[in-house]
Design a protein around this motif. Structure first.
Motif, PDB file in Angstrom:
ATOM      1  N   ASP A 126       9.399  13.188  71.141  1.00 40.64           N
ATOM      2  CA  ASP A 126      10.238  12.005  71.030  1.00 40.64           C
ATOM      3  C   ASP A 126      11.678  12.399  71.311  1.00 40.64           C
ATOM      4  OD1 ASP A 126      12.090  10.188  69.443  1.00 40.64           O
ATOM      5  OD2 ASP A 126      10.207   9.123  69.168  1.00 40.64           O
ATOM      6  N   CYS A 132      18.833   9.133  72.402  1.00 41.57           N
ATOM      7  CA  CYS A 132      18.476   8.477  71.147  1.00 41.57           C
ATOM      8  C   CYS A 132      19.618   7.568  70.710  1.00 41.57           C
ATOM      9  CB  CYS A 132      18.106   9.504  70.084  1.00 41.57           C
ATOM     10  SG  CYS A 132      17.279   8.769  68.671  1.00 41.57           S
ATOM     11  N   TRP A 133      20.330   7.917  69.656  1.00 37.32           N
ATOM     12  CA  TRP A 133      21.476   7.140  69.201  1.00 37.32           C
ATOM     13  C   TRP A 133      22.726   7.864  69.674  1.00 37.32           C
ATOM     14  CZ3 TRP A 133      20.460   2.468  67.543  1.00 37.32           C
ATOM     15  CH2 TRP A 133      19.207   2.211  66.988  1.00 37.32           C
ATOM     16  N   ASP A 147      15.223  14.984  62.869  1.00 34.42           N
ATOM     17  CA  ASP A 147      14.875  13.606  63.199  1.00 34.42           C
ATOM     18  C   ASP A 147      16.124  12.734  63.107  1.00 34.42           C
ATOM     19  OD1 ASP A 147      13.871  11.055  63.465  1.00 34.42           O
ATOM     20  OD2 ASP A 147      12.531  11.180  61.739  1.00 34.42           O
ATOM     21  N   ARG A 148      16.525  12.186  64.259  1.00 33.30           N
ATOM     22  CA  ARG A 148      17.686  11.291  64.289  1.00 33.30           C
ATOM     23  C   ARG A 148      17.289   9.922  64.808  1.00 33.30           C
ATOM     24  NH1 ARG A 148      21.073  13.399  69.428  1.00 33.30           N
ATOM     25  NH2 ARG A 148      21.707  11.272  69.324  1.00 33.30           N
ATOM     26  N   SER A 149      16.102   9.468  64.397  1.00 34.67           N
ATOM     27  CA  SER A 149      15.571   8.199  64.885  1.00 34.67           C
ATOM     28  C   SER A 149      16.166   6.968  64.197  1.00 34.67           C
ATOM     29  CB  SER A 149      14.050   8.176  64.743  1.00 34.67           C
ATOM     30  OG  SER A 149      13.671   8.325  63.393  1.00 34.67           O
ATOM     31  N   HIS A 150      16.854   7.152  63.096  1.00 36.06           N
ATOM     32  CA  HIS A 150      17.444   6.014  62.376  1.00 36.06           C
ATOM     33  C   HIS A 150      18.870   5.768  62.879  1.00 36.06           C
ATOM     34  CE1 HIS A 150      18.683   3.438  59.070  1.00 36.06           C
ATOM     35  NE2 HIS A 150      17.399   3.293  58.807  1.00 36.06           N
ATOM     36  N   TRP A 157      19.490  10.828  58.920  1.00 37.88           N
ATOM     37  CA  TRP A 157      18.957  11.874  59.784  1.00 37.88           C
ATOM     38  C   TRP A 157      18.559  13.065  58.922  1.00 37.88           C
ATOM     39  CZ3 TRP A 157      22.837  12.005  64.486  1.00 37.88           C
ATOM     40  CH2 TRP A 157      22.806  10.764  65.115  1.00 37.88           C
ATOM     41  N   CYS A 168      14.240  11.348  69.986  1.00 42.37           N
ATOM     42  CA  CYS A 168      15.041  11.356  68.759  1.00 42.37           C
ATOM     43  C   CYS A 168      14.775  12.572  67.881  1.00 42.37           C
ATOM     44  CB  CYS A 168      14.813  10.075  67.971  1.00 42.37           C
ATOM     45  SG  CYS A 168      15.529   8.627  68.769  1.00 42.37           S
TER      46      CYS A 168
END
Length: 129
Positions: free
Chosen positions: A17, A60-61, A90-93, A99, A19
């Motif tokens: 992914d 990602c962000w 994980d930096r998906s938020h 994170w 992210c």
């Protein structure tokens, strides 16, 4: 002859992914460690890991150039013998405060111990904190 079983920890490579970011582990159980960037071997049991994420800030962000990312909390994992653990950041938020370091995959290690030559064993701890 007794075989010492260690777990392999993988911190870079192809991630599933955009992210998930690779990490460089710099602390194990609160002690500074000089761990190889691509992965290492670790004794089974509960360990707390922390380190530095290698971020592509355009994926990602996307981040503003002056945006601060808070330090990640330790990742506590009960490493089971004979497993390979894949760890990433994980930096998906959208909220950077959410994170975190994560185990994104666990798999059975090869029985033959193949591929053990491409990772290094845990070095002596640096007790200067």
């Amino acid at each position: 002859r007794q075989m010492c079983i260690r777990d392999r920890v993988v911190t870079t490579g192809r991630l599933p992914d955009e992210c998930l970011a690779p990490v460089e582990i710099t602390r194990i159980d609160g002690l500074r460690q000089a761990m190889p960037a691509r992965g290492f071997m670790l004794e089974p049991g509960v360990h707390r890991l922390n380190g530095k994420a290698i971020l592509d800030t355009a994926r990602c962000w996307p981040l503003d150039k002056d945006q601060r990312i808070p330090p990640a909390a330790d990742l506590e994992v009960d490493f089971e013998p004979g497993k390979v653990y894949y760890i990433a950041y994980d930096r998906s938020h959208p909220d950077v405060n959410r994170w975190q370091l994560v185990v994104w995959k666990v798999e059975q290690a090869p029985l033959s111990g193949a591929d053990s030559s491409d990772v290094e064993t845990l070095p002596e701890a640096d007790t200067d904190q």
